[in-house]
Design a protein around this motif. Structure first.
Motif, PDB file in Angstrom:
ATOM      1  N   PRO A  17       0.788  -1.238   0.000  1.00  0.00           N
ATOM      2  CA  PRO A  17       0.000   0.000   0.000  1.00  0.00           C
ATOM      3  C   PRO A  17       0.822   1.291   0.000  1.00  0.00           C
ATOM      4  CG  PRO A  17       0.001  -0.954   2.196  1.00  0.00           C
ATOM      5  CD  PRO A  17       0.728  -1.925   1.308  1.00  0.00           C
ATOM      6  N   THR A  75      -1.593  -1.741  10.498  1.00  0.00           N
ATOM      7  CA  THR A  75      -1.959  -1.019   9.288  1.00  0.00           C
ATOM      8  C   THR A  75      -3.465  -1.102   9.074  1.00  0.00           C
ATOM      9  OG1 THR A  75      -1.654  -2.977   7.889  1.00  0.00           O
ATOM     10  CG2 THR A  75       0.263  -1.558   8.214  1.00  0.00           C
ATOM     11  N   SER A  77      -6.894   0.766   6.341  1.00  0.00           N
ATOM     12  CA  SER A  77      -7.291   1.585   5.197  1.00  0.00           C
ATOM     13  C   SER A  77      -8.337   2.599   5.624  1.00  0.00           C
ATOM     14  CB  SER A  77      -7.839   0.704   4.071  1.00  0.00           C
ATOM     15  OG  SER A  77      -8.945  -0.057   4.521  1.00  0.00           O
ATOM     16  N   GLY A  95      -2.405   5.093  -0.908  1.00  0.00           N
ATOM     17  CA  GLY A  95      -2.725   3.716  -1.268  1.00  0.00           C
ATOM     18  C   GLY A  95      -2.785   3.533  -2.771  1.00  0.00           C
ATOM     19  N   VAL A 101      -4.474   4.908   3.216  1.00  0.00           N
ATOM     20  CA  VAL A 101      -3.940   3.838   4.060  1.00  0.00           C
ATOM     21  C   VAL A 101      -3.162   4.471   5.200  1.00  0.00           C
ATOM     22  CG1 VAL A 101      -3.822   2.043   2.289  1.00  0.00           C
ATOM     23  CG2 VAL A 101      -1.923   3.655   2.531  1.00  0.00           C
TER      24      VAL A 101
END
Length: 269
Positions: A17, A75, A77, A95, A101
């Protein structure tokens, strides 16, 4: 402490990402303000791991992270959560699909920006990483076979073998019926070659599965379906429980600062 497969997997999760795009880097906690300012807005070239170390290359500079015992790098989104607590570093990017992200690092032992020569110095003092392409298992054996130290201690020495931690140590030794107290010099080349191949297979499986499973299907209480937590290991954290092979209670004691687990019959000295 996360073992090598966890760091390898984390590098993959950050690479896809964030790589090849500018990354907004901050330090909500404030302890990494200077490093964040050096990296903020720069394009991330690549993320890779070696043993228990994580590296992110931004041009000539590298971010070096070692999670230690308590570190996490999560992590997600979309919009990042509200920054709370001891958040050492935050990444935010667009991203690959432009959807946004983020990555949050908490509690690492090391979080620092290093030039390439410093990265090389770190790598030079580490042993071979079984997850790296063309890793030389024979190099690890030369260090093991040249030592009178117990092999259970040598496997935890990152200058001998990078990425192996307490779980892989205990399980690899059991799978090959090697006493953790056997001196390194008593580990022959043929025995080690089999152990190395097995270790590579186990760690690659750990990357794919996101967990360590070392038992063979025939040694589990349930031989089909998802592997349950209680069936995942032969000796690790099974103190006092019967050995899956011979029924002898699994023993434990501290070796190089960590709890060691072994079967005194299957792994007789």
């Amino acid at each position: 402490m996360p073992e090598g497969h966890t760091l390898f997997r984390l590098a993959q999760h950050l690479q896809l990402p964030f790589a090849d795009r500018p990354v907004h880097v901050t330090s909500p906690q404030g302890r990494f303000d200077a490093g964040a300012a050096l990296l903020d807005g720069r394009v991330l070239d690549e993320v890779f791991s070696y043993g228990k170390h994580l590296f992110a290359r931004f041009g000539a500079d590298h971010l070096h992270v070692h999670l230690g015992l308590y570190g996490t790098f999560l992590t997600g989104s979309g919009t990042p959560p509200v920054a709370k607590g001891a958040l050492r570093m935050r990444w935010v990017g667009d991203g690959p699909d432009g959807g946004g992200v983020w990555g949050d690092l908490r509690g690492p032992t090391a979080c620092e920006v290093l030039p390439a020569p410093e990265v090389e110095r770190i790598l030079d003092r580490l042993g071979p990483d079984p997850l790296r392409p063309r890793a030389d298992g024979a190099l690890a054996h030369r260090r093991i076979a040249g030592s009178r130290t117990a092999v259970g201690a040598l496997l935890m020495d990152q200058s001998v073998l990078a990425g192996v931690g307490n779980v892989y140590r205990a399980e690899l030794l059991f799978r090959h019926r090697v006493s953790p107290f056997r001196p390194g010099k008593a580990i022959g080349a043929e025995l080690w070659a089999g152990m190395w191949r097995d270790l590579v297979t186990l760690m690659r499986s750990g990357v794919r599965m996101g967990r360590i499973v070392t038992t063979r299907p025939e040694d589990r209480s349930r031989r089909s379906g998802a592997v349950r937590r209680e069936d995942a290991h032969y000796v690790y954290r099974r103190t006092g429980l019967p050995c899956r092979i011979c029924g002898t209670p699994i023993r434990t004691e501290v070796m190089v600062g960590r709890n060691l687990y072994w079967c005194p019959v299957c792994q007789a000295v």
